[in-house]
Write a protein that holds these residues in place. Sequence first.
Motif, PDB file in Angstrom:
ATOM      1  N   UNK A  83       0.829  -1.209   0.000  1.00 51.25           N
ATOM      2  CA  UNK A  83       0.000   0.000   0.000  1.00 51.25           C
ATOM      3  C   UNK A  83       0.858   1.252   0.000  1.00 51.25           C
ATOM      4  N   UNK A  84       0.448   2.219  -0.798  1.00 54.34           N
ATOM      5  CA  UNK A  84       0.998   3.581  -0.683  1.00 54.34           C
ATOM      6  C   UNK A  84      -0.220   4.462  -0.434  1.00 54.34           C
ATOM      7  N   UNK A  85      -0.392   4.899   0.795  1.00 53.93           N
ATOM      8  CA  UNK A  85      -1.619   5.623   1.153  1.00 53.93           C
ATOM      9  C   UNK A  85      -2.807   4.691   0.977  1.00 53.93           C
ATOM     10  N   UNK A  86      -3.810   5.137   0.203  1.00 56.52           N
ATOM     11  CA  UNK A  86      -4.975   4.289  -0.032  1.00 56.52           C
ATOM     12  C   UNK A  86      -4.860   3.519  -1.347  1.00 56.52           C
ATOM     13  N   UNK A  87      -3.708   3.597  -2.000  1.00 59.10           N
ATOM     14  CA  UNK A  87      -3.509   2.844  -3.248  1.00 59.10           C
ATOM     15  C   UNK A  87      -2.939   1.468  -2.921  1.00 59.10           C
ATOM     16  N   UNK A  88      -3.548   0.430  -3.487  1.00 63.67           N
ATOM     17  CA  UNK A  88      -3.104  -0.940  -3.204  1.00 63.67           C
ATOM     18  C   UNK A  88      -2.475  -1.567  -4.444  1.00 63.67           C
ATOM     19  N   UNK A  89      -1.466  -2.416  -4.204  1.00 67.40           N
ATOM     20  CA  UNK A  89      -0.731  -3.076  -5.282  1.00 67.40           C
ATOM     21  C   UNK A  89      -0.566  -4.552  -4.934  1.00 67.40           C
ATOM     22  N   UNK A  90      -0.954  -5.417  -5.855  1.00 66.11           N
ATOM     23  CA  UNK A  90      -0.747  -6.854  -5.655  1.00 66.11           C
ATOM     24  C   UNK A  90       0.654  -7.192  -6.141  1.00 66.11           C
ATOM     25  N   UNK A  91       1.513  -7.646  -5.231  1.00 69.33           N
ATOM     26  CA  UNK A  91       2.913  -7.890  -5.594  1.00 69.33           C
ATOM     27  C   UNK A  91       3.366  -9.257  -5.102  1.00 69.33           C
ATOM     28  N   UNK A  92       4.496  -9.705  -5.630  1.00 64.58           N
ATOM     29  CA  UNK A  92       5.152 -10.885  -5.078  1.00 64.58           C
ATOM     30  C   UNK A  92       5.902 -10.459  -3.821  1.00 64.58           C
ATOM     31  N   UNK A  93       5.880 -11.335  -2.813  1.00 64.48           N
ATOM     32  CA  UNK A  93       6.597 -11.019  -1.579  1.00 64.48           C
ATOM     33  C   UNK A  93       8.094 -11.066  -1.865  1.00 64.48           C
ATOM     34  N   UNK A  94       8.798 -10.019  -1.484  1.00 63.73           N
ATOM     35  CA  UNK A  94      10.229  -9.947  -1.807  1.00 63.73           C
ATOM     36  C   UNK A  94      11.114 -10.125  -0.586  1.00 63.73           C
TER      37      UNK A  94
END
Lengths: 109, 395
Positions: A83-94
């Motif tokens: 998350x950046x603020x209220x923006x969500x991103x589906x990512x691979x765990x790094x």
Amino acid sequence: MKISCERLLYRSATLSALAVMGGLATWLHVRVGETREVLARRQCQVHAVHELHRACELGLRPDKGQLEAAAVLFPGMQLRCAAIGDALYLTFATHGSGANRNVLSMNAR
Amino acid sequence: MNAKRPSFVACAVRALSPTTMIAIAAVTFLVVSVLEQADVAHRARDINRQLEVVRAQIAAETALIEQVAAGDKGGQLQVAGVHVGVAWQRDLCTVYVTGASGETVLASRQLPGGAPSVFSHARAATDAATLAEIGGKLCEAPDNWPELDLSAIASAPRVTESLGFRRDPEIALRHLASGSDRPDYVWSSNRVDLAKYQSGGLLIVPGNLWLEDREHALTLNLAKDLVVIIEGNLHLLRSLHVRGRGRLLLATDTADAGVVFADIDGSGGWTTGDRLHRGAAFAGQVEGSGNVYLGLPGAGGTLACDAGILVGGELHVAVRADVRGPLLLRFGCTFLSGEHLEAPALTAPLAATASRLPGRSARRRQWVFGVGRDPVPGFLVTGKPRPSRLEFRSR
């Protein structure tokens, strides 16, 4: 009616070939049915990940179970919702352990 | 001795011996199975390609987040077994993901922040009574209402004739007894193609905007999202259809004069009996600012509007209307009837369905903005800079 030996041999060979062909076709048919089921399941999983990604884009945070279910498609990987603020991103765990340790390597220019 | 030649039917019957029939059935079965196998293989390839695309999206987002965290601008990454190249050009980030089945190119813009949260709702208002009238859920505090980004508006392009707009000094006099003080613009063509229009997604109408009453709807071709900010009132007198993937948001502005009133008699201008929303006494342009009129009193008929509407002033509903985008009301909603003094107000004339492009939100089944990652140009943003929603350039 008397059937010659040669003709009898020919007929039994033909019947054997037909039996093999029938068996092969049946085996193929069963395999195709099984593969179709597997593909249908996989299609559902891909669709679920796609929907999860879209939901994240719209700001709907997925729960842990959804992330784990989606990660099945990517063996050795884990998914997370950044998350950046209220923006969500589906990512691979790094920053995981074991299989995830080398998920990402970066060579910035 | 001449033997009689067997007929064709006799030959066919003789040929269809049990052995022949079994042979035909087996061959047919085998051919069908092989064709099925080919179909399954094709489907498997298709699913694997879809999976590659999803993997590319997630890998691209992983790379974007890592770049933001590390403060990098470009680089080569290895993410989940795929190669990711990131290249920045000003605020545009292009991500090249190379997987097993080729390269997927995605793009994302660096947004200065998140859009106001009210845009994530299909219906919103600032008071409970208005919210009940439109059937919404979000009652937003007036202080949280979206504020215009004046510097963005100052630098944004104004409407032109090539986009289907024309100035019409007579249109207000044709429809309103008191006329108007601001310049009036008409969106006049039947079909307007904005598919290739590049404006940064923002267009300004420096006055009142009219979609004049005609038999046919105004149809727009829109490939990308477009926000039209109207520095005056909006008169929607004909249906508005939008074709294409783009979303249209019409927003009326009250920032300049701040004179906002509910036009109780539907005259289109300030008259005794109208209700002031802001200020102690009426002053300024006769038509006020920020008001939206769906039809004119006595016009009848129905309207369908594929655009979202952000009403900076009061919404006036004179005909049955279906707003298929978000409907966001800063002040109230006034229902007008044909003969406003005698006839009762229209009953339930307004449907705010937000039903255009329902596929955009799989869970909500309504058109709303994803405010975290969708830019809504022309409005002040909140929060940190972040990458926008990914767009495919090629796959």
